[in-house]
Scaffold this motif. Structure first.
Motif, PDB file in Angstrom:
ATOM      1  N   ARG A  11       0.820  -1.209   0.000  1.00  0.00           N
ATOM      2  CA  ARG A  11       0.000   0.000   0.000  1.00  0.00           C
ATOM      3  C   ARG A  11       0.856   1.261   0.000  1.00  0.00           C
ATOM      4  N   GLU A  12       1.931   1.231   0.799  1.00  0.00           N
ATOM      5  CA  GLU A  12       2.819   2.404   0.830  1.00  0.00           C
ATOM      6  C   GLU A  12       3.481   2.631  -0.514  1.00  0.00           C
ATOM      7  N   GLU A  15       0.890   4.026  -2.832  1.00  0.00           N
ATOM      8  CA  GLU A  15       0.636   5.425  -2.502  1.00  0.00           C
ATOM      9  C   GLU A  15       1.770   6.310  -2.991  1.00  0.00           C
ATOM     10  N   ARG A  18       1.514   6.644  -6.667  1.00  0.00           N
ATOM     11  CA  ARG A  18       0.409   7.526  -7.017  1.00  0.00           C
ATOM     12  C   ARG A  18       0.820   8.993  -6.863  1.00  0.00           C
ATOM     13  N   GLU A  19       1.537   9.301  -5.759  1.00  0.00           N
ATOM     14  CA  GLU A  19       1.996  10.671  -5.553  1.00  0.00           C
ATOM     15  C   GLU A  19       2.999  11.083  -6.626  1.00  0.00           C
TER      16      GLU A  19
END
Length: 424
Positions: A11-12, A15, A18-19
């Protein structure tokens, strides 16, 4: 590693990706917007250049003729557009089979034609709004980057010189540049303070460990204790000078202007320094004209004590120091000239910078913190005066302080606690 930790790690990573994708897309939008604006600016400049060329050729009969033809053609184009809109309005009104009188029908067709013409203009103008939105998005992104501490912002400047939006963009660029310089100065100040504090602390810690040894003689122990005491005093002077500069910079430092006999003050301080310059067998030459000015006596005394101590410290034995005071209708001028080691031409541009030391070989016993001349300049500026340096390596230094006869700063300000008055 458990399955939960692996899911958390994935997930990290997602994320973070995505950023990064958002940042990349934002950067691409900025690049595309910048390219569009640059292209539009090139077209505008080309158009402007053509108008300048036309302005230079306005006296040419052939050019004036073709210019009139272009204007007439543009007017005909607008008229044809209106005619087409009116014709469209006529067929629209007739297709609705309204039973109207001729006058009312003509008015309805005219109004409907203008409405159609306005709708067409609004649709065409929407193409320009897209570029405007991109422009605003660039400005907002730049302000967001500045708010997060990223001052490496440079927006493309477009538009005419009298365009207010051009001034807005230039102001943002100037603000980012100034903030970047301030950040650089802050980092440099922190680095200099850390270095100045670390040096005496290292000496104190080192000699304190040496004193733990039992086989030291009393002379060695006294010598190490003297060094620790000197380094402690050096730290104390550094903290005093930093507090003083912070107080002076805040514009809340007490400033009590009163009539002052400047020649008497200089004479008293020179006599107070007599043990120092007599101990080095220096020749002190004094030429003081009677002058009365409005100034803060305590603040000015720090200026003269610092300058006199510097002149004595950097002048070899058997040298000379000359102090002169002159005055005219514009103000008073104090010069303190010595025959010391001098300052190089390169260093003269930086002597008033904080923590700058022209003599890189200063030792613990003879070196200061590099704040003395900064304090001098600040105090002199508070009085509305100026300080300058003239020097050459091996030929001595002349410090000149110019002060107005009347205090430039009013005394009706809120007093602030004054730090210690000892010079650096």
């Amino acid at each position: 590693m458990s399955s939960r930790d692996r899911r958390q790690g994935r997930r990290e990573l997602l994320e973070r990706d995505r950023e990064q994708n958002k940042a990349w897309r934002r950067m691409k939008r900025q690049e595309i917007a910048a390219a569009r604006l640059e292209k539009a600016e090139k077209k505008r400049k080309a158009r402007q250049e053509r108008w300048w060329q036309m302005d230079g050729k306005k006296d040419d009969p052939a050019f004036s003729f073709w210019l009139r033809v272009r204007i007439v053609f543009f007017m005909l184009l607008i008229l044809c557009s209106l005619v087409i809109c009116w014709i469209a309005a006529y067929y629209i009104s007739h297709s609705l089979r309204w039973n109207m009188k001729p006058l009312v029908g003509q008015l309805v067709n005219s109004v409907l034609g203008f409405v159609i013409f306005g709708m067409i203009i609004s649709i065409v103008s929407r193409f320009g709004k897209g570029r405007q939105k991109e422009y605003w998005r660039m400005i907002i992104d730049a302000l967001k980057r500045i708010s997060k501490g990223d001052f490496k912002v440079s927006l493309p400047v477009h538009g005419r010189d009298d365009d207010p939006w051009r001034e807005v963009v230039q102001s943002i660029n100037n603000m980012a540049s100034d903030l970047d310089k301030m950040e650089h100065m802050r980092q440099e100040f922190i680095s200099n303070v850390s270095h100045e504090i670390q040096s005496p602390l290292t000496s104190i810690g080192g000699f304190a460990r040496v004193l733990r040894e039992e086989n030291l003689s009393s002379n060695q122990r006294d010598h190490y204790l003297n060094i620790i005491e000197q380094e402690s005093e050096r730290l104390s002077r550094l903290s005093e000078n930093m507090l003083k500069l912070a107080s002076l910079d805040s514009d809340k430092h007490p400033f009590h202007a009163a009539p002052l006999r400047l020649d008497k003050q200089l004479q008293t301080l020179i006599l107070a320094c007599e043990p120092q310059w007599q101990g080095k067998n220096l020749e002190m030459s004094v030429d003081l004209k009677p002058v009365t000015i409005e100034a803060d006596e305590d603040l000015l005394s720090q200026v003269w004590v610092n300058l006199l101590h510097n002149a004595v410290k950097f002048t070899a034995e058997g040298g000379s120091i000359q102090v002169s005071l002159e005055a005219d209708e514009r103000g008073a001028t104090v010069s303190i000239e010595d025959t010391g080691i001098g300052i190089s031409e390169e260093d003269q541009a930086h002597v008033f910078e904080r923590f700058f030391k022209a003599d890189k070989s200063r030792t613990r016993s003879g070196g200061g913190s590099g704040l003395g001349l900064s304090i001098i300049q600040k105090i002199v500026q508070m009085h509305g005066g100026s300080v300058s340096v003239r020097s050459a390596l091996g030929e001595g230094t002349c410090m000149t302080v110019s002060l107005p006869l009347a205090a430039a700063r009013t005394a009706g300000q809120k007093p602030a606690p004054e730090p210690g008055k000892s010079p650096s």
